[in-house]
Write a protein that holds these residues in place. Structure first.
Motif, PDB file in Angstrom:
ATOM      1  N   GLY A 199       0.789  -1.224   0.000  1.00 49.58           N
ATOM      2  CA  GLY A 199       0.000   0.000   0.000  1.00 49.58           C
ATOM      3  C   GLY A 199       0.823   1.277   0.000  1.00 49.58           C
ATOM      4  N   THR A 200       2.100   1.185   0.282  1.00 48.95           N
ATOM      5  CA  THR A 200       2.903   2.411   0.264  1.00 48.95           C
ATOM      6  C   THR A 200       3.401   2.682  -1.146  1.00 48.95           C
ATOM      7  OG1 THR A 200       4.903   1.176   0.744  1.00 48.95           O
ATOM      8  CG2 THR A 200       3.705   2.052   2.630  1.00 48.95           C
ATOM      9  N   ALA A 201       3.765   3.960  -1.395  1.00 51.40           N
ATOM     10  CA  ALA A 201       4.241   4.299  -2.730  1.00 51.40           C
ATOM     11  C   ALA A 201       5.623   3.687  -2.931  1.00 51.40           C
ATOM     12  CB  ALA A 201       4.305   5.814  -2.884  1.00 51.40           C
ATOM     13  N   ALA A 202       5.800   3.049  -4.040  1.00 49.75           N
ATOM     14  CA  ALA A 202       7.107   2.464  -4.358  1.00 49.75           C
ATOM     15  C   ALA A 202       7.934   3.491  -5.108  1.00 49.75           C
ATOM     16  CB  ALA A 202       6.928   1.214  -5.198  1.00 49.75           C
ATOM     17  N   SER A 203       9.230   3.359  -5.009  1.00 49.02           N
ATOM     18  CA  SER A 203      10.102   4.321  -5.687  1.00 49.02           C
ATOM     19  C   SER A 203      10.075   4.125  -7.180  1.00 49.02           C
ATOM     20  CB  SER A 203      11.542   4.126  -5.214  1.00 49.02           C
ATOM     21  OG  SER A 203      11.837   5.047  -4.237  1.00 49.02           O
ATOM     22  N   PRO A 204      10.166   5.200  -7.904  1.00 50.75           N
ATOM     23  CA  PRO A 204      10.233   5.068  -9.368  1.00 50.75           C
ATOM     24  C   PRO A 204      11.584   4.501  -9.786  1.00 50.75           C
ATOM     25  CG  PRO A 204      10.591   7.343  -8.713  1.00 50.75           C
ATOM     26  CD  PRO A 204      10.280   6.598  -7.462  1.00 50.75           C
ATOM     27  N   ALA A 205      11.612   3.863 -10.927  1.00 53.72           N
ATOM     28  CA  ALA A 205      12.867   3.318 -11.450  1.00 53.72           C
ATOM     29  C   ALA A 205      13.562   4.394 -12.261  1.00 53.72           C
ATOM     30  CB  ALA A 205      12.573   2.100 -12.319  1.00 53.72           C
ATOM     31  N   CYS A 206      14.164   5.340 -11.598  1.00 50.93           N
ATOM     32  CA  CYS A 206      14.734   6.483 -12.299  1.00 50.93           C
ATOM     33  C   CYS A 206      15.892   6.981 -11.473  1.00 50.93           C
ATOM     34  CB  CYS A 206      13.656   7.554 -12.432  1.00 50.93           C
ATOM     35  SG  CYS A 206      14.254   9.136 -12.997  1.00 50.93           S
ATOM     36  N   HIS A 207      17.054   7.147 -12.092  1.00 51.48           N
ATOM     37  CA  HIS A 207      18.229   7.546 -11.327  1.00 51.48           C
ATOM     38  C   HIS A 207      18.870   8.765 -11.945  1.00 51.48           C
ATOM     39  CE1 HIS A 207      17.696   4.010  -8.993  1.00 51.48           C
ATOM     40  NE2 HIS A 207      17.415   3.399 -10.106  1.00 51.48           N
ATOM     41  N   PRO A 208      18.627   9.923 -11.372  1.00 48.11           N
ATOM     42  CA  PRO A 208      19.208  11.145 -11.916  1.00 48.11           C
ATOM     43  C   PRO A 208      20.721  11.054 -11.932  1.00 48.11           C
ATOM     44  CG  PRO A 208      17.599  11.628 -10.195  1.00 48.11           C
ATOM     45  CD  PRO A 208      17.832  10.164 -10.171  1.00 48.11           C
ATOM     46  N   GLN A 209      21.314  11.629 -12.953  1.00 54.38           N
ATOM     47  CA  GLN A 209      22.763  11.586 -13.112  1.00 54.38           C
ATOM     48  C   GLN A 209      23.353  12.926 -12.696  1.00 54.38           C
ATOM     49  OE1 GLN A 209      24.359   8.643 -14.742  1.00 54.38           O
ATOM     50  NE2 GLN A 209      22.422   8.025 -13.843  1.00 54.38           N
ATOM     51  N   PRO A 210      23.925  13.031 -11.527  1.00 55.32           N
ATOM     52  CA  PRO A 210      24.508  14.308 -11.140  1.00 55.32           C
ATOM     53  C   PRO A 210      25.679  14.670 -12.049  1.00 55.32           C
ATOM     54  CG  PRO A 210      24.689  12.675  -9.364  1.00 55.32           C
ATOM     55  CD  PRO A 210      24.090  11.983 -10.531  1.00 55.32           C
TER      56      PRO A 210
END
Lengths: 200, 361
Positions: free
Chosen positions: B203-214
């Motif tokens: 029921g909790t929000a799962a993290s998106p599969a996205c990794h910002p590139q610093p």
């Protein structure tokens, strides 16, 4: 391919064909097919059109597969080629997106699809010529050549499996792969000359 | 490596199943399955599921990735002595390549640290040279060794790029001819977008599969050993050299290539940049080429490694060995390139931190 499903079931491991056959009368058995193959389908789709489109297409692949489960050839214990075939057909509607992404990489050196994890050295912005060349070749292949080449390279299917996936004769698989690889090799200056002259 | 191996590497990092959340796709399937009436079983009763599976299925990982940047090795805040991790001074019995790299490390380590807030942008201006698109004539020829490729037009461009310091906002690439007529293109660089947030099974929000590139790489090792490990990571199934005696050379070339990529169009702080050059200095089979001219017309010296006629190199000014850029070049005639052809190059002109996209320092 038979994998063990150990989650409290009392029977021994079964092939995908058994699950699919059962799902014809007991639909929820199809979930096992999802659990076994969704990650692989998603990976393959991600590489072709990126993660966000891949997520939707993965969902759709399994819905379509479920709806077509009556037509599955139950002599095949491994459903992955069948699923990749459905995924590849869905990709045809994304053909423009896919090609646009390859061309963007060729033009700017930046891969709009690539999402390197934070511990990857490969920079997202890469002016590397070999990556550009590969993208240039991929953009220019025919749909059939591209499908065969990427099912082999990214889907890791063998020829017979590709033939099943795309519902084409094995001879066609061979000749499309041969012609796609010829173009790849011609574009790559960096290849081992021995490898370049090998037939697959 | 053959063509299929190279193709397997392409977008290879998307082949990882880590941090992929397919729970939404699964829920859609469940809805469809439950909406489909079961037909009466024709055979004797079979064991059924005891409740629906809420355990994570084998092979699928639901990860709740936290944070944007995973620190690899951090040597402590600020001011790391760039000579740490290797010989304190250029080793007297080292090769010329080693001397150049250790001097480059000193030069790099003495530069002032550019401070940046996460909401700012790294600006890099460079001259790039590369080939695009091929024409090849192999149709109708029975023997594929007769396939001839003509490199597409060589492009030499001025690139100005703005990338978010923390990688979470869109960037911009401006690219146009280095000189003479031609258009300057502006290309928005989209940072990855999280897919519509999935709801996890609990029921909790799962993290998106996205990794910002610093673009500001303060996550990199600041010691030579750590940096060497970082540069030398090979995928488990990396293709070995065709000729076993050349394994080291091929690896050296790959490390040089990675080093160049790490620096290219990013900000690498002085301590890490120094560590990078110190790390490369420890690699065998690195050679020096004098009197090189980079894509921006600057004279310098290069250190690099060659394998099968292709050289990957890092270019420095003469004397101070200030880093100029990286390049891939044919040093012998290869199947598709004449000796001297530059396959790809990035010559760095300016690196700065700015507040807004499009802003010049």
């Amino acid at each position: 391919m038979v994998s063990a499903e150990i989650e409290g079931r009392t029977e021994r491991a079964v092939g995908d064909n058994t699950l699919i056959e059962r799902s014809r009368t007991d639909p929820e058995e199809f979930a096992g097919v999802f659990d076994r193959h969704s990650a692989a389908v998603h990976q393959y789709l991600s590489r072709r059109v990126g993660r966000s489109v891949a997520e939707d297409l993965t969902a759709e692949t399994f819905l379509v597969a479920f709806r077509q489960r009556e037509r599955y050839d139950v002599s095949q214990a491994n459903a992955r080629p069948w699923l990749y075939g459905i995924a590849t057909n869905l990709l045809h509607r994304q053909r423009r997106t896919e090609i646009r992404q390859y061309r963007a990489l060729v033009r700017t050196g930046i891969d709009p699809v690539d999402d390197a994890g934070e511990d990857e050295v490969v920079a997202r912005v890469a002016a590397r010529s070999d990556t550009r060349r590969m993208a240039a070749v991929l953009a220019r292949l025919s749909t059939g050549e591209r499908d065969v080449l990427l099912l082999v390279a990214w889907g890791e299917l063998g020829y017979a499996e590709v033939a099943r996936a795309l519902d084409i004769p094995i001879g066609t698989v061979r000749s499309r792969l041969h012609s796609a690889r010829k173009r790849l090799r011609a574009a790559m200056p960096d290849l081992d000359p021995i490898a370049r002259s090998e037939t697959e | 490596m053959d063509d299929i191996d190279l193709l397997r590497d392409f977008r290879g990092n998307l082949a990882s199943t880590d941090r992929v959340d397919l729970s939404r796709a699964r829920s859609e399937l469940v809805r469809e399955m439950r909406g489909t009436p079961a037909r009466p079983a024709r055979s004797a009763r079979r064991p059924r599921f005891v409740g629906w599976r809420f355990a994570v299925p084998a092979g699928l990982t639901l990860a709740l990735a936290a944070g944007l940047v995973v620190a690899v090795t951090v040597d402590g805040p600020g001011g790391t002595n760039p000579d740490r991790g290797g010989n304190a001074v250029a080793s007297t019995d080292g090769s010329e390549a080693e001397r150049i790299l250790r001097n480059a490390a000193l030069t790099a380590g003495h530069k002032p640290l550019l401070a940046a807030r996460p909401d700012q942008y790294v600006f890099v201006e460079s001259v790039a040279e590369y080939h695009t698109g091929e024409t090849f004539d192999c149709d109708g020829k029975p023997d594929q060794s007769d396939c001839t490729a003509t490199s597409g037009p060589k492009r030499r461009t001025l690139r100005q790029i703005w990338l978010a310091v923390d990688g979470t906002r869109d960037g911009l690439l401006r690219e146009g001819p280095r000189s003479g007529p031609g258009r300057t293109e502006e290309v928005p660089l989209e940072t990855c977008r999280p897919s519509s947030p999935a709801v996890g099974l609990d029921g909790t929000a799962a993290s998106p599969a996205c990794h910002p590139q610093p673009a500001y790489r303060d996550d990199l090792p600041t010691d030579a050993d750590g940096m060497l490990t970082y540069l030398q990571r090979e995928p488990e199934d990396a293709t070995p050299a065709a000729d076993p005696g050349q394994e080291e050379v091929l690896r050296a070339r790959r490390v040089i290539q990675r080093a160049g990529e790490l620096i290219q169009e990013r900000y690498v702080p002085p301590a890490s940049l120094a560590a990078l050059f110190q790390a490369v200095a420890t690699i065998p089979d690195i050679t020096v080429r004098h009197d090189v001219v980079d894509a921006a017309g600057r004279h310098g010296v290069s250190v690099g490694a060659e394998y099968r006629g292709i050289r990957n190199e890092l270019i420095f000014t003469v004397g101070a060995h200030d880093y100029l850029g990286s390049r891939t070049v044919a040093v012998a005639d290869t199947a598709t390139m004449r000796k001297g052809t530059v396959d790809g190059e990035a010559a760095q002109l300016r690196v700065a931190v700015v507040d807004r996209i499009g802003q010049l320092p």
